[in-house]
Design an enzyme around this catalytic site. Structure first.
Site, short mmCIF file in Angstrom:
data_model
loop_
_atom_site.label_atom_id
_atom_site.label_comp_id
_atom_site.label_asym_id
_atom_site.label_seq_id
_atom_site.Cartn_x
_atom_site.Cartn_y
_atom_site.Cartn_z
N CYS A 156 23.95 41.11 52.83
CA CYS A 156 24.12 42.36 52.06
C CYS A 156 23.24 43.38 52.24
O CYS A 156 23.16 44.46 51.79
CB CYS A 156 24.41 41.90 50.51
SG CYS A 156 25.88 41.42 50.20
N1 COA Z 1 39.43 34.39 35.74
C1 COA Z 1 39.31 33.76 34.75
N2 COA Z 1 38.15 33.10 34.35
C2 COA Z 1 37.40 32.68 35.36
C3 COA Z 1 37.37 33.40 36.62
C4 COA Z 1 38.62 34.19 37.01
N3 COA Z 1 38.88 34.91 38.04
N4 COA Z 1 36.63 33.03 37.57
C5 COA Z 1 35.60 32.43 36.70
N5 COA Z 1 36.10 32.05 35.62
C6 COA Z 1 35.88 31.12 34.37
C7 COA Z 1 34.80 30.29 34.94
O1 COA Z 1 35.49 29.13 35.50
C8 COA Z 1 33.83 29.88 33.77
O2 COA Z 1 34.43 28.93 33.00
P1 COA Z 1 33.76 27.91 32.10
O3 COA Z 1 32.62 28.54 31.40
O4 COA Z 1 34.91 27.23 31.38
O5 COA Z 1 33.10 27.17 33.03
C9 COA Z 1 33.82 31.29 33.14
O6 COA Z 1 34.80 32.07 33.64
C10 COA Z 1 32.44 32.03 33.57
O7 COA Z 1 32.03 31.99 34.90
P2 COA Z 1 30.94 32.41 35.73
O8 COA Z 1 31.05 32.16 37.09
O9 COA Z 1 29.91 31.45 34.87
O10 COA Z 1 31.01 33.93 35.42
P3 COA Z 1 29.87 34.79 35.25
O11 COA Z 1 29.64 35.74 34.27
O12 COA Z 1 28.79 34.22 36.12
O13 COA Z 1 30.45 35.98 36.68
C11 COA Z 1 30.33 36.69 38.97
C12 COA Z 1 30.77 35.48 37.69
C13 COA Z 1 30.57 35.91 40.21
C14 COA Z 1 30.88 37.92 38.48
C15 COA Z 1 28.61 36.91 38.57
O14 COA Z 1 28.23 35.61 38.28
C16 COA Z 1 27.81 37.47 39.52
O15 COA Z 1 28.20 38.60 39.87
N6 COA Z 1 26.92 36.94 40.18
C17 COA Z 1 26.07 37.51 41.13
C18 COA Z 1 26.90 37.68 42.46
C19 COA Z 1 26.21 38.30 43.70
O16 COA Z 1 25.48 39.43 43.47
N7 COA Z 1 26.43 37.89 44.79
C20 COA Z 1 26.10 38.39 46.00
C21 COA Z 1 27.04 38.57 46.53
S1 COA Z 1 26.97 39.02 48.25
#
Ligand code: COA
Length: 374
Positions: A156
């Site tokens: 990225c």
């Molecule tokens: N729909 C519904 N629920 C979902 C889901 C979806 N598509 N994806 C995950 N969940 C659920 C999870 O299973 C979890 O459930 P649980 O609490 O029962 O285990 C809950 O939602 C929270 O998931 P989590 O992964 O902790 O969510 P989050 O708030 O961290 O958001 C991201 C996820 C990926 C959006 C976030 O972590 C993020 O943006 N991180 C940084 C990403 C980044 O910059 N990456 C670089 C890429 S180049």
């Protein structure tokens, strides 16, 4: 030494979009199908059932509303769940080259520069459609450019690392006019069958033209300075590569051959790294928050950007001070901060300064401080 400037940018946006609702319908159909086909193993406790995704979760967790993609049909077909991008014949332009050329022509036109004047091309992206010859050299041929070209990959952060490499070469005199191109086909390395990340990415290409200040024909941006840093982490990883054939268990559908992330850890570890990096870079330049008119940040997650903006400016940024484009484009890897810069900078006045910053796998973080000139 020459003063490097950005004299043009360009964005190639694919014609097809997928809304969160469309994506979730396809994912849930795939999950239902998987659960039906594996009902016996699920009942026996041998296989985990696939839970449904939700548009509400996607928007609340990321700020993403839709994404642009090169092939919508394949991604939304529950029997396919990936873009259908066929390899082209060797005598046809590659997909990445084609996208990069579109963005490049827009940047060249903005700067009033002909392709034949370019003498350095960097194709800097997080995934490349082939190992070699470099896609950048193919673009060089298609644009009728001179000099030399090569590919680079810092995930990225590829765009800002590319801008640092190109501006250093322009400064030193080894190149006069450099194109940094970021064709990102993220849809091809995203696992669309994984609910935790299936909504994250979109496709796009960006271009940045860097040349000597004295050669710039119109309005441009002085590159005051650049700063890059890396620190190893496995929290964002893609193991695809030639070693895939040698795995002894013969698995053919390995999850680690696509984008993998531990999103929560990324949040926790990257935010302080990026905030500190930007603060240190501004400090080195003798700038404080009131000197910065705009932040063009990497576009992965709205909460992440809001946090960084607040940390850097010491207050909640106004929307125009820290423009987001991820609601339209999703995460486009290295291209995100350049889309934001390209689409949200023309209103800035001569003398006003802003900061471009990208961050991601590696970990890696790169920042570029620019000042608008008439
Ligand atoms: N729909 C519904 N629920 C979902 C889901 C979806 N598509 N994806 C995950 N969940 C659920 C999870 O299973 C979890 O459930 P649980 O609490 O029962 O285990 C809950 O939602 C929270 O998931 P989590 O992964 O902790 O969510 P989050 O708030 O961290 O958001 C991201 C996820 C990926 C959006 C976030 O972590 C993020 O943006 N991180 C940084 C990403 C980044 O910059 N990456 C670089 C890429 S180049």
């Amino acid at each position: 030494m020459y003063q490097p400037v950005i004299s043009g940018t360009g964005v190639f946006t694919p014609s097809q979009t997928i809304t969160n609702d469309e994506l979730v319908v396809a994912f849930n159909a795939y999950a239902d199908k998987f659960n039906t086909e594996n009902a016996a193993s699920i009942a026996a406790g041998e296989v985990e059932p696939k839970p449904h995704s939700s548009s509400e979760f996607i928007f609340n967790a990321s700020g993403i509303e839709q994404r642009y993609v090169l092939d919508k049909d394949g991604i939304l077909d529950p029997d396919v769940m990936h873009p259908l991008l066929n390899q082209r014949d060797d005598d046809q332009p590659g997909v990445m080259a084609e996208m990069a050329i579109d963005a490049a022509r827009k940047a060249l036109s903005e700067a009033g520069v002909d392709g034949s004047e370019v003498d350095l091309i960097l194709v800097a992206a997080s995934n490349h459609e082939r190992a070699y010859p470099a896609i950048a050299i193919e673009v060089q041929e298609l644009l009728g450019a001179q000099g030399f070209a090569f590919d680079m990959n810092v995930a990225c952060s590829s765009a800002t690392f590319g801008i640092q490499a190109a501006s250093d070469m322009v400064r030193a005199g080894s190149a006069k006019k450099a194109l940094v191109l970021n064709p990102e086909i993220c849809s091809a390395h995203l696992e669309w069958r994984d609910r935790d990340c299936h909504f994250i990415f979109g496709d796009v290409a960006t271009a940045t033209l860097i040349e000597r200040k004295e050669d710039a024909k119109g309005a441009h941006w002085d590159i005051l300075s650049t700063s890059c840093a890396t620190q190893f982490s496995n929290n964002i990883r893609n193991n695809n590569g030639f070693l895939r054939r040698t795995r002894p268990d013969g698995m053919s559908d390995r999850r680690d051959m696509q984008f993998m992330q531990n999103g929560r850890k990324v949040f926790k570890e990257v935010l302080p790294m990026v905030s500190k990096h930007i603060a240190d870079h501004m400090n080195e330049e003798g700038l404080d928050a009131s000197d910065l008119k705009r932040l063009w940040l990497h576009q992965a997650n709205k909460t992440m950007n809001d946090f960084i903006g607040k940390k850097v400016l010491g207050r909640t940024p106004e929307p125009e001070e820290q423009p987001n484009i991820l609601q339209y484009y999703a995460n486009t890897s290295s291209a995100g901060s350049i889309i934001a810069f390209s689409q949200h900078s023309s209103d800035m006045q001569p003398g006003e300064t802003g900061l471009i910053c990208s961050f991601g796998a590696g970990y890696s973080v790169g920042s570029v401080i620019v000042t608008r000139r008439a």
